[in-house]
Scaffold this motif. Structure first.
Motif, PDB file in Angstrom:
ATOM      1  N   VAL A 150       0.865  -1.166   0.000  1.00  0.00           N
ATOM      2  CA  VAL A 150       0.000   0.000   0.000  1.00  0.00           C
ATOM      3  C   VAL A 150       0.908   1.225   0.000  1.00  0.00           C
ATOM      4  O   VAL A 150       2.027   1.190   0.527  1.00  0.00           O
ATOM      5  CB  VAL A 150      -0.952   0.005   1.232  1.00  0.00           C
ATOM      6  N   GLY A 208      -3.069   4.471   1.235  1.00  0.00           N
ATOM      7  CA  GLY A 208      -3.740   4.399  -0.057  1.00  0.00           C
ATOM      8  C   GLY A 208      -3.876   5.725  -0.763  1.00  0.00           C
ATOM      9  O   GLY A 208      -4.473   5.795  -1.837  1.00  0.00           O
ATOM     10  N   SER A 209      -3.316   6.780  -0.182  1.00  0.00           N
ATOM     11  CA  SER A 209      -3.472   8.112  -0.797  1.00  0.00           C
ATOM     12  C   SER A 209      -2.515   8.346  -1.956  1.00  0.00           C
ATOM     13  O   SER A 209      -2.592   9.365  -2.634  1.00  0.00           O
ATOM     14  CB  SER A 209      -3.283   9.207   0.254  1.00  0.00           C
ATOM     15  N   GLN A 212       0.265   3.127  -6.902  1.00  0.00           N
ATOM     16  CA  GLN A 212       1.462   2.342  -7.202  1.00  0.00           C
ATOM     17  C   GLN A 212       2.205   2.934  -8.390  1.00  0.00           C
ATOM     18  O   GLN A 212       3.436   2.950  -8.414  1.00  0.00           O
ATOM     19  CB  GLN A 212       1.099   0.887  -7.468  1.00  0.00           C
TER      20      GLN A 212
END
Length: 216
Positions: A150, A208-209, A212
């Motif tokens: 994450v 998650g802000s 990837q």
């Protein structure tokens, strides 16, 4: 003649008494047999046994229902610093007003673990430690599966003043609900603009802000 009549009368009386006694014995035996059979049926047998078996089924059904509920499901423990492979990469996009560093948490602990909230982020600078402030975005608990990653973002102002600015050397990261920190080399711009000290200009986002793609 008188003697013969008396004899016949005596025989008739004796025969009547014998027949009455025989019938009385048979009646008593049948009555006792009927009463014994009725007692056996109502006192034990299938009536009582059926009730006990029914109770057993109800108990079994209750235990089965409780065992398959949410209480029986294993809950993931929180992610520990030692379980995470922590890396950071510059993910600033040309033309942005501010710089961005994407921090990756990869679960290498061999089990799923729980992340909830914000990580603690401090920058080591030539002017001392600088703590990042939370961006204020909503944060929801998440389970990080073993082997998965994450990302979250750390944003900072770009030094466009032409001055030397404040040099940044490293990034110190503390996972949510942990006390053990991990230090990585600062991958962003070499310096930050000098501020008046009225507040941190560095912001950290929730889990998650950052995507990837931005960190690759």
């Amino acid at each position: 003649m008188r003697v013969r009549k008396l004899t016949f009368a005596a025989l008739a009386v004796a025969a009547g008494l014998s027949l009455t006694a025989c019938n009385g014995d048979d009646g008593t035996a049948q009555s006792d047999g009927s009463s014994s059979s009725s007692s056996s049926t109502s006192g034990g047998g299938s009536g009582s046994g059926g009730s006990e078996q029914g109770g057993g089924k109800d108990d079994s059904a209750g235990k089965s229902s409780a065992g398959s509920g949410s209480d029986a499901q294993a809950k993931a423990a929180k992610c520990r610093t030692d379980d995470l492979d922590i890396t950071a990469k510059d993910s600033t996009i040309d033309g942005d007003d501010e710089g961005t560093v994407a921090v990756e948490f990869k679960n290498g602990g061999g089990r799923d673990c729980l992340l909830s909230g914000y990580a603690g982020v401090d920058l080591k600078t030539s002017e001392g430690d600088l703590s990042a402030e939370r961006s204020g975005q909503e944060s929801s608990p998440m389970v990080l599966k073993d082997g998965e990653s994450v990302f979250f973002g750390v944003t900072y102002p770009l030094n466009e003043s032409g001055g030397s600015g404040v040099k940044v050397s490293s990034l110190v990261i503390t996972p949510p609900n942990e006390t053990k920190s991990f230090s990585v080399e600062w991958p962003g711009a070499a310096t930050l603009p000098v501020t008046d000290g009225s507040g941190s200009s560095v912001k950290v986002g929730p889990m998650g802000s950052a995507g990837q793609g931005g960190a690759s």
